[in-house]
Design an enzyme around this catalytic site. Structure first.
Site, PDB file in Angstrom:
ATOM      1  N   PHE A 155       0.811  -1.225   0.000  1.00  0.00           N
ATOM      2  CA  PHE A 155       0.000   0.000   0.000  1.00  0.00           C
ATOM      3  C   PHE A 155       0.840   1.269   0.000  1.00  0.00           C
ATOM      4  O   PHE A 155       0.377   2.320  -0.440  1.00  0.00           O
ATOM      5  CB  PHE A 155      -0.933   0.024   1.222  1.00  0.00           C
ATOM      6  N   LYS A 179      -1.314  -8.003  -8.498  1.00  0.00           N
ATOM      7  CA  LYS A 179      -2.238  -8.042  -7.364  1.00  0.00           C
ATOM      8  C   LYS A 179      -1.883  -6.848  -6.499  1.00  0.00           C
ATOM      9  O   LYS A 179      -0.983  -6.880  -5.678  1.00  0.00           O
ATOM     10  CB  LYS A 179      -2.095  -9.351  -6.593  1.00  0.00           C
ATOM     11  N   SER A 232       5.565  -6.893   4.075  1.00  0.00           N
ATOM     12  CA  SER A 232       6.146  -7.164   5.389  1.00  0.00           C
ATOM     13  C   SER A 232       6.975  -8.436   5.354  1.00  0.00           C
ATOM     14  O   SER A 232       6.769  -9.314   4.510  1.00  0.00           O
ATOM     15  CB  SER A 232       5.042  -7.292   6.443  1.00  0.00           C
ATOM     16  N   CYS A 287       9.624   1.422   3.493  1.00  0.00           N
ATOM     17  CA  CYS A 287      10.516   0.343   3.918  1.00  0.00           C
ATOM     18  C   CYS A 287      11.953   0.824   4.060  1.00  0.00           C
ATOM     19  O   CYS A 287      12.777   0.154   4.675  1.00  0.00           O
ATOM     20  CB  CYS A 287      10.440  -0.824   2.947  1.00  0.00           C
ATOM     21  N   GLU A 389       9.970  -3.640  13.370  1.00  0.00           N
ATOM     22  CA  GLU A 389       9.629  -2.531  12.488  1.00  0.00           C
ATOM     23  C   GLU A 389       8.312  -1.901  12.928  1.00  0.00           C
ATOM     24  O   GLU A 389       7.313  -2.594  13.119  1.00  0.00           O
ATOM     25  CB  GLU A 389       9.509  -3.023  11.042  1.00  0.00           C
TER      26      GLU A 389
END
Length: 505
Positions: A155, A179, A232, A287, A389
Site C-alpha cells: 500500500f 495483485k 512485510s 521500507c 519494524e
C-alpha cells in the site's frame, strides 16, 4: 463535519477490460485523511484469478513474438501518458494513500525511472555469440521471456513499486498480473487504462484485486512462472516459501529497520534536517525510512536530541489539501492503533518520550488516521521497538559509545534493508561500509535508496530469493537464458560415430 462522498464500486482489469467481481465479497477503501469509505474493491476468488491467468497465458505468445523494439515503443508511449496524466495520478494517490502532493510527485518520478530502464530492454536482453568453439561449432545464448508472471505490491507506494515490479517484465515480453494492495487499488486500475491507451495488447497487463485466496492461486498455479513481492517480512517469507515450493522463481522483499549512525564530527544541523524527511516523510510508511538514529558519544547525543526536539515540534501534520503539510495520516485505523501500542510499550520498558505525537489536536479531533511525529530516546537493544519494524511516525534514539558498537548493534538485527552514516571522516565511512551487513548503504545520504538503474534489495530478513526490485537484474529475473550450439556440415562431409565426451580435441 466532513462532506459525504460517493462510494465507487471498483473492478478487476482482465484481458483489456474492466471486469466486475463475481465473488460478492468486497473490501472498503478508505480516505485516510477523513476516515471515509471512498470505494469498494472486489476480492477475487481462486476461480476468478485462474480465469485471469488463462487470459494472460493466451495473450503471451503474440507479445513474446513482437520485436523488442516494438515493445519498447509501447513502453515509451506509456511513459508519456504517465507524465501527461500526472495531475490525475497525484489526486488518486493522495486520496487513497494520504500522501502529500510533494511526496506523491516524488514517488511518480522515481517510478518513471523503472519505466525508463524498461525502454532500454533491447540492450539488457542482448545475448552472446561465440564462433568456432570447437569442430566448427558456433555457440550462442539468448534471453526469452518466462510467460505469465505476477507482482504483489504494497500500500505504501501505490505506483512506484508496481512500476518497478512490472515495467521490465512487460518490456522483455511477459504477460503480467498485478495483485495490488486492496488498500490502494484505484491507482493500479488507472494505470491499467494508460497501458491500454499506450497500445499494450489485451491480456498482457492484468490487475486482479483480492486477498489471500487470490494470492495463493498466483503462488500455486502452474502457469505463473515468477512472483515479485514487496511487503512485510512475515508475508515475504510465506510468499517465498510457497512460491518456491510450487517451482516458481520468487523475489520477496520484506521490511526494514533502518539506522542512521551519526559520528561526533558530523554537522548536526545537517544531520537533523536529513533525519526529518528520512524518518517522518510519508508518515514513516516507507521500507527505507530511517527508524533509528544512533549518535556516537553522549555529547553528540545530547546536542542532536535537542536540535531534533525543536525541529519535530515545528512539523505540520494534515491532509494533502492543506498548504504546508509535512506528512499526512497512516493508512488505516488499525495501523494507527498498532503504532500507539508500540509507543506505549516502549514507554513501559523505559524509553524517554522526547516528542509525543499522540497529543496533537488533529490526532484527537480528526476522523482521519493521523498520528504526530514521536521521538523516543534512551532505547536499548532489549526493547521491542528497537528490534521490530514500526510502520509509522515513532522513531528511536539509540545512544552508543563507539562506531564499532553501532555496527555490532545493527548487524545483530534481523532486518537489513538500509543504513546510513553521517561523518566527515573517510576512514570511519570506509570502516562502516566494509563491515556493515546491510543491503543498501549510504554515506551522508539520508535515504540510501538507489536510482532505478541500480539494483534494490536488502539482506537477511529483508529479502527472500536472489532477485532485485529495481535495476538491470529485473531483466535477468524475468527472462530465461537458452544456450544453442550449432554446426552446419558440408554436404559432402562424411562423419563417424564417436562415444567420447564432446571436447575441443
Amino acid at each position: 463535519m466532513t462532506e459525504a462522498v460517493s462510494v465507487k464500486k471498483l473492478s478487476h482489469f482482465i484481458n483489456g477490460q474492466l471486469v466486475e467481481g463475481k465473488s460478492g465479497n468486497y473490501a472498503n477503501v478508505y480516505n485516510p485523511s477523513t476516515g471515509e469509505v471512498i470505494a469498494e474493491v472486489p476480492l477475487a476468488t481462486a476461480e476468478e484469478t485462474r480465469e485471469a491467468i488463462e487470459a494472460a497465458k493466451v495473450a503471451f505468445p503474440a507479445w513474446r513474438d513482437i520485436s523488442v523494439a516494438k515493445r519498447a515503443e509501447v513502453i515509451m508511449r506509456f511513459r508519456n501518458l504517465l507524465t501527461e496524466n500526472m495531475d490525475e495520478l497525484l489526486n488518486i494517490i493522495c486520496t487513497e494513500s494520504g500522501k502529500t502532493l510533494e511526496d506523491a510527485r516524488g514517488e511518480i518520478t522515481r517510478g518513471l525511472e523503472s519505466v525508463d530502464l524498461a525502454i532500454g530492454a533491447p540492450h539488457l536482453v542482448k545475448g552472446e555469440y561465440s564462433v568456432n568453439v570447437g569442430g566448427q561449432i558456433n555457440a550462442y545464448s539468448a534471453k526469452y521471456p518466462l510467460g505469465v508472471v505476477a507482482a504483489i505490491s504494497p500500500f505504501n507506494f501505490p505506483i512506484m513499486v508496481p512500476l518497478a515490479q512490472t515495467s521490465m517484465a512487460v518490456a522483455v515480453g511477459n504477460a503480467v498480473i498485478l495483485k495490488a494492495s486492496e488498500k490502494v487499488p484505484m491507482t493500479s486500475l488507472y494505470v491499467s487504462e494508460l497501458w491500454k491507451k499506450a497500445g499494450l495488447p489485451d491480456g498482457i497487463w492484468t490487475v486482479v484485486n483480492g486477498s489471500k485466496e487470490a494470492v495463493n492461486e498466483l503462488l500455486e498455479n502452474k502457469a505463473v512462472q515468477a512472483i515479485s513481492f514487496v511487503g512485510s517480512t512475515p508475508v515475504a517469507k510465506y510468499i517465498y516459501e510457497t512460491g518456491a515450493k510450487h517451482g516458481k522463481r520468487v523475489t520477496a522483499l520484506g521490511g526494514g529497520k533502518n539506522n542512521m549512525v551519526v559520528m561526533p564530527d558530523a554537522d548536526l544541523e545537517q544531520v537533523a534536517n536529513a533525519f526529518m524527511g528520512a524518518a517522518y516523510g510519508a508518515a514513516s510508511q516507507r521500507c527505507m525510512a530511517i527508524s533509528t538514529i544512533m549518535p556516537v558519544g553522549e555529547e553528540t547525543a545530547e546536542k542532536l536530541v535537542a536540535i531534533l526536539k525543536d525541529k519535530i515540534n515545528k512539523l505540520k501534520v494534515g491532509s494533502y489539501k492543506e498548504e504546508g503539510t509535512d506528512f499526512g495520516p497512516v493508512i488505516s485505523k488499525e495501523s494507527k492503533e498498532s503504532i500507539v501500542k508500540a509507543i506505549e510499550l516502549a514507554e513501559q520498558q523505559g524509553a524517554t518520550i522526547v516528542n509525543d505525537g499522540r497529543t496533537l489536536n488533529i490526532v484527537k479531533e480528526s476522523d482521519g488516521y493521523f498520528l504526530g511525529p514521536t521521538l523516543l530516546d534512551h532505547i536499548t537493544r532489549d526493547m521491542d521497538i528497537f528490534q521490530q519494524e514500526v510502520f509509522g511516525p515513532a522513531r528511536n534514539v539509540v545512544r552508543v559509545d563507539t562506531l564499532t558498537e553501532a555496527i555490532d548493534l545493527i548487524n545483530a538485527q534481523e532486518l537489513a534493508n538500509g543504513v546510513t552514516i553521517f561523518t566527515n571522516d573517510g576512514a570511519a565511512a570506509r570502516k562502516f561500509t566494509t563491515e556493515i551487513d546491510v543491503g543498501m548503504v549510504g554515506v551522508n545520504v539520508p535515504i540510501p535508496i538507489p536510482v532505478g538503474y541500480h539494483n534494490f534489495a536488502g539482506f537477511k530478513g529483508s529479502r527472500f530469493g536472489e532477485g532485485h526490485m529495481f535495476g538491470p537484474d529485473q531483466a535477468r529475473f524475468f527472462t530465461k537464458t537458452k544456450t544453442v550450439s550449432e554446426r552446419w556440415p558440408e554436404v559432402t562431409e562424411k562423419t563417424e560415430s564417436t562415444f567420447a565426451f564432446p571436447s575441443n580435441n
